[in-house]
Design a protein around this motif. Structure first.
Motif, PDB file in Angstrom:
ATOM      1  N   GLN A 133       0.825  -1.207   0.000  1.00 46.08           N
ATOM      2  CA  GLN A 133       0.000   0.000   0.000  1.00 46.08           C
ATOM      3  C   GLN A 133       0.865   1.264   0.000  1.00 46.08           C
ATOM      4  N   ALA A 134       1.947   1.226   0.770  1.00 48.32           N
ATOM      5  CA  ALA A 134       2.855   2.381   0.818  1.00 48.32           C
ATOM      6  C   ALA A 134       3.453   2.649  -0.561  1.00 48.32           C
TER       7      ALA A 134
ATOM      8  N   GLU B 125       2.276   1.801  -3.473  1.00 45.70           N
ATOM      9  CA  GLU B 125       1.208   2.269  -4.367  1.00 45.70           C
ATOM     10  C   GLU B 125       0.975   3.766  -4.176  1.00 45.70           C
ATOM     11  N   GLN B 126       0.987   4.208  -2.929  1.00 40.85           N
ATOM     12  CA  GLN B 126       0.776   5.622  -2.625  1.00 40.85           C
ATOM     13  C   GLN B 126       1.937   6.473  -3.132  1.00 40.85           C
TER      14      GLN B 126
ATOM     15  N   ARG C 161       0.654  10.473  -3.914  1.00 38.20           N
ATOM     16  CA  ARG C 161      -0.316  10.939  -2.917  1.00 38.20           C
ATOM     17  C   ARG C 161       0.397  11.169  -1.587  1.00 38.20           C
ATOM     18  N   LYS C 162       0.380  12.411  -1.143  1.00 37.15           N
ATOM     19  CA  LYS C 162       1.050  12.740   0.119  1.00 37.15           C
ATOM     20  C   LYS C 162       0.319  12.111   1.304  1.00 37.15           C
ATOM     21  N   GLY C 163       1.090  11.787   2.315  1.00 44.67           N
ATOM     22  CA  GLY C 163       0.499  11.241   3.530  1.00 44.67           C
ATOM     23  C   GLY C 163       1.578  10.842   4.514  1.00 44.67           C
TER      24      GLY C 163
ATOM     25  N   SER D 189      -2.187   7.820   6.647  1.00 44.67           N
ATOM     26  CA  SER D 189      -2.451   6.945   5.499  1.00 44.67           C
ATOM     27  C   SER D 189      -2.429   5.484   5.918  1.00 44.67           C
TER      28      SER D 189
ATOM     29  N   THR E  78       6.723  12.656  -0.485  1.00 41.76           N
ATOM     30  CA  THR E  78       5.424  12.025  -0.726  1.00 41.76           C
ATOM     31  C   THR E  78       4.896  11.349   0.540  1.00 41.76           C
ATOM     32  N   LEU E  79       5.718  10.463   1.133  1.00 43.27           N
ATOM     33  CA  LEU E  79       5.256   9.693   2.289  1.00 43.27           C
ATOM     34  C   LEU E  79       6.234   9.824   3.451  1.00 43.27           C
TER      35      LEU E  79
END
Length: 245
Positions: free
Chosen positions: A22-23, A25-26, A31-33, A60, A180-181
């Motif tokens: 999932q990480a 993919e984000q 997608r920021k989170g 997230s 991003t993450l």
């Protein structure tokens, strides 16, 4: 993806592999989170501080780091596949990132530790790009944000400032950071640097990593006392109920 509410904190019911999937993919989607890895101590803090609980639940990914969270889930009849220790999540994530030559920034720990961690991680994960490092002893947040952005930003940043400071930092600054993450990972940089040793595998498998750390650092006893108190509150909730936060 299902959630499990444990004393007001909404954990993602994922395995280690699913969390990394999932990480990634984000990150690829831009997608920021931010990712949080609550143990019972952090859940207890969230129970006492509604604002902190809210920012934890807006992450997230909310990963069950401590064995006490897994025990609590069983007592409360909630489904969690098992522990997802932050340091293991970080390891698998870096392995995946290295395959795509992604950029990682390291923030936190004492001066010099992040640099040592960076050298070790570059050797362990060929292809991983270390965008930069910054110790956790900055006077104000803007100094840290500027250091990250000056390094050209990163796909991922490990934020190792300890709870609740790291969670508040990630939540407050995620929009202005060229990252991003963000992942809140407590003392993981010390492990990656080799200045702190993880518990032997047998302790980890038995869910006694916390006991090993207590034996190595008896001064942690004050913090560790939150664990039995947390379990008592879980049992009280099971027996007498109460609304979910």
């Amino acid at each position: 993806m299902s959630k499990a509410n444990i004393m007001g904190v909404n954990f993602d019911a994922v395995t280690l592999t699913q969390a990394a999937d999932q990480a990634m993919e984000q990150i690829r989607a831009g997608r920021k989170g931010y990712v949080v890895t609550p143990n019972p101590e952090i859940v207890y803090q969230a129970m006492e501080d509604p604002d902190f609980q809210d920012l934890v639940n807006h992450a997230s990914l909310v990963l069950a780091d401590g064995i006490g969270v897994i025990y609590a889930a069983k007592i409360l009849g909630k489904h969690l596949p098992g522990r997802v220790p932050g340091v293991d999540f970080a390891g698998l994530l870096m392995h995946r990132m290295a395959q795509e030559k992604m950029r990682l920034f390291l923030l936190g720990a004492k001066p010099g530790v992040a640099e040592m961690a960076a050298e070790n991680l570059k050797k362990k994960y060929p292809g991983l790009v270390i965008a930069g490092t910054k110790d956790g002893y900055f006077k104000n947040d803007s100094e840290a944000v500027a250091a990250v952005n000056a390094a050209g930003g990163a796909d991922v940043m490990f934020v190792c400032l300890g709870a609740p400071k790291q969670e508040r930092f990630m939540s407050k600054h995620q929009k202005e950071l060229n990252v991003t993450l963000c992942c809140g990972l407590g003392g993981s940089l010390d492990v990656f640097a080799g200045t702190v040793q993880r518990a032997p595998d047998i302790f980890i498998k038995l869910g006694l990593e916390w006991f090993y750390r207590l034996c190595k650092e008896p001064k942690r006893i004050g913090r560790m006392m939150k664990l039995p108190l947390f379990m008592l509150l879980v049992i009280r909730k099971k027996l007498f109920g109460g609304k979910e936060s």
